[in-house]
Enzyme design. Sequence first.
Site: not given
Length: 147
Positions: A54, A80, A83
């Site tokens: 990402e 997560c 990101c």
Amino acid sequence: MTDEQGMRLALTEAEKALAENEVPVGAVVVQNDRVIAKAHNLCVQSGEPWMHAELIALKSAYRALGSLDGCTLYVTLEPCAMCAGTLLNLRLPRLVYGAFAPVTGCCGSKIDLTDRWFDASAETVGGVLEADCSALLRRFFSDLRGI
């Protein structure tokens, strides 16, 4: 471009990661049906644990466009906290992910940082081609553990 088409592009990136012995996560940034950036995890190869698909795709798209207005990020695994925070700071309007991450997912599973926690939010759709995305991750971890 449909969400399934975008996720299939992200899955292609995830398969590249798998072939390179990286955790198979792929990401694609799309604007007006045009692919702006695509990436896969590079944590192992780079020796840098923050080289998530990402982040790499978002950085590339932001450099190309200067703004992520009208963009959608397709990623095979729920982002997560790192990101999710990045996509919020970049004001990405839309996120679509495949597999849920019940332990580390910050876009709906564990918590949802994309849902107006801060001064920005992103429309978030999870579970697109979930079975395909999850199968790739299971394959990687079963091969890794010799199961």
